[in-house]
Write a protein that holds these residues in place. Structure first.
Motif, PDB file in Angstrom:
ATOM      1  N   SER A  86     -16.908  -1.155 -12.076  1.00 20.85           N
ATOM      2  CA  SER A  86     -16.181  -0.945 -10.800  1.00 20.85           C
ATOM      3  C   SER A  86     -17.156  -0.875  -9.626  1.00 20.85           C
ATOM      4  O   SER A  86     -16.998  -0.047  -8.718  1.00 20.85           O
ATOM      5  N   ASP A  87     -18.148  -1.747  -9.649  1.00 19.49           N
ATOM      6  CA  ASP A  87     -19.155  -1.830  -8.583  1.00 19.49           C
ATOM      7  C   ASP A  87     -18.464  -2.228  -7.270  1.00 19.49           C
ATOM      8  O   ASP A  87     -17.832  -3.276  -7.177  1.00 19.49           O
ATOM      9  N   SER A  88     -18.587  -1.366  -6.273  1.00 11.17           N
ATOM     10  CA  SER A  88     -17.801  -1.550  -5.048  1.00 11.17           C
ATOM     11  C   SER A  88     -18.120  -2.869  -4.348  1.00 11.17           C
ATOM     12  O   SER A  88     -17.247  -3.513  -3.778  1.00 11.17           O
ATOM     13  N   LYS A  89     -19.384  -3.278  -4.423  1.00  5.69           N
ATOM     14  CA  LYS A  89     -19.790  -4.476  -3.704  1.00  5.69           C
ATOM     15  C   LYS A  89     -19.241  -5.741  -4.364  1.00  5.69           C
ATOM     16  O   LYS A  89     -18.817  -6.678  -3.683  1.00  5.69           O
ATOM     17  N   ILE A  90     -19.243  -5.749  -5.684  1.00  6.87           N
ATOM     18  CA  ILE A  90     -18.688  -6.918  -6.388  1.00  6.87           C
ATOM     19  C   ILE A  90     -17.179  -6.975  -6.184  1.00  6.87           C
ATOM     20  O   ILE A  90     -16.605  -8.048  -6.001  1.00  6.87           O
ATOM     21  N   MET A  91     -16.537  -5.813  -6.194  1.00  6.56           N
ATOM     22  CA  MET A  91     -15.079  -5.785  -5.989  1.00  6.56           C
ATOM     23  C   MET A  91     -14.751  -6.459  -4.659  1.00  6.56           C
ATOM     24  O   MET A  91     -13.793  -7.213  -4.552  1.00  6.56           O
ATOM     25  N   GLU A  92     -15.588  -6.174  -3.657  1.00  7.94           N
ATOM     26  CA  GLU A  92     -15.404  -6.772  -2.339  1.00  7.94           C
ATOM     27  C   GLU A  92     -15.664  -8.280  -2.378  1.00  7.94           C
ATOM     28  O   GLU A  92     -14.825  -9.082  -1.975  1.00  7.94           O
ATOM     29  N   ASP A  93     -16.866  -8.638  -2.890  1.00  7.28           N
ATOM     30  CA  ASP A  93     -17.306 -10.040  -2.870  1.00  7.28           C
ATOM     31  C   ASP A  93     -16.439 -10.936  -3.748  1.00  7.28           C
ATOM     32  O   ASP A  93     -16.148 -12.071  -3.383  1.00  7.28           O
ATOM     33  N   ALA A  94     -16.046 -10.441  -4.915  1.00  6.46           N
ATOM     34  CA  ALA A  94     -15.309 -11.295  -5.855  1.00  6.46           C
ATOM     35  C   ALA A  94     -13.901 -11.570  -5.332  1.00  6.46           C
ATOM     36  O   ALA A  94     -13.328 -12.615  -5.627  1.00  6.46           O
TER      37      ALA A  94
END
Ligand code: GDP
Ligand code: K
Ligand code: MG
Length: 270
Positions: free
Chosen positions: A206-214
């Motif tokens: 649940s990495d916040s940055k990947i959630m955003e980018d993906a």
């Protein structure tokens, strides 16, 4: 053709010392775009077609500190040809934790076991050949401060950068966790260069940055969440905790098989 090398590693592992030894006076100091973190780039003094970047020191590639975000964005977006992970060989256990993550970005990785002068002084024994086999990753023993084996390190890095063989990541996870990661991986379609597996692991955390980018569709997000929920139930821990434990267990096991401390309990300054 030129090659770009990124120096990554924990704080105080000797990255800047190595960078200075390799680049001599061919270096440029600035800041990473938008932040006050120092950026050092340079050219290998013996072959100026080889460009070297000194990344900020990190213990992990999570999105929690500026240094982690700068390092990770650089690796994911600029995609250097090879990463040299500068490892403090007097503290391999802590340093290999980052290596497992660096190996997941889909860029060839070489481990530089630095501070070998201190390792010798401490009479530690490190079976680097065996570590190389267990991790499936080249290891070069160096002393940045004494200029030992640095040409060899660059030779190996260039060899790995030019190698056409498939990039092999360090397999840090148990089959039980692997199963969940591949389930997520199978759901993803990415058009970028970024390895699916890296994204899958980060989604599992649940990495916040990947959630955003993906920027997943709602349907996909729900499917991923359902996988994570099953894993969290099985392991009685959250995704991030599961991954952290797996990495530590893996590294502890490798170190127990390959490293013997000569002067147990003493640090390099004793
Ligand atoms: P960085 O934080 O990774 O950039 O690490 P530095 O290059 O600043 O080095 C941290 C400390 O370790 C400094 O005091 C260096 O002089 C020392 N150091 C770096 N490489 C070596 C080495 O190979 N042997 C020894 N004995 N000390 C080293
Ligand atoms: K430092
Ligand atoms: Mg530094």
């Amino acid at each position: 053709m030129g090659i770009t090398i990124a120096l990554a590693g924990n704080p105080n592992s000797g990255k800047t010392t190595l960078f200075n030894a390799l680049t001599g006076s061919y270096q440029y100091v600035g800041n990473w775009p938008g932040v006050t973190v120092e950026k050092k780039t340079g050219e290998y003094s013996k072959n100026r077609d080889i460009k070297i970047t000194d990344l900020p020191g990190t213990y992990s590639l999570s999105p929690y500190t500026l240094e982690e975000v700068v390092s990770r964005d650089y690796l994911l977006k600029e995609r250097p040809d090879v990463i040299i992970d500068v490892v403090d060989a007097t503290n391999i256990e802590r340093n290999l934790y980052l290596a497992t993550q660096l190996s997941e970005i889909g860029i060839p990785l070489v481990l530089a076991f630095n501070m070998m002068d201190v390792v010798r002084k401490n009479k530690d024994s490190i079976d680097s050949k065996k570590i190389e086999e267990l991790l499936n990753c080249r290891v070069v023993e160096i002393s940045a401060i004494r200029n030992e084996n640095l040409d060899k390190l660059i030779d190996v890095a260039v060899e790995e950068a030019n190698s056409k063989k498939k990039i092999i990541e360090i397999k840090a996870f148990s089959p039980e966790v692997e199963k969940y990661i591949s389930e997520i991986e199978d759901l993803l379609t990415l058009d970028e260069d970024i390895p699916k597996r890296w994204v899958a692991i980060k989604l599992f955390e649940s990495d916040s940055k990947i959630m955003e980018d993906a920027n997943l569709s709602e349907d996909l997000e729900n499917k991923v969440s359902a996988i994570i929920e099953r894993a969290e139930e099985e392991f009685d821990d959250d995704g991030e905790g599961i991954i952290t434990d797996e990495r530590y267990n893996f590294v502890t096991d490798i170190v127990s098989k390959t490293v013997k401390k000569g002067r147990e309990g003493l640090t390099s300054s004793d």
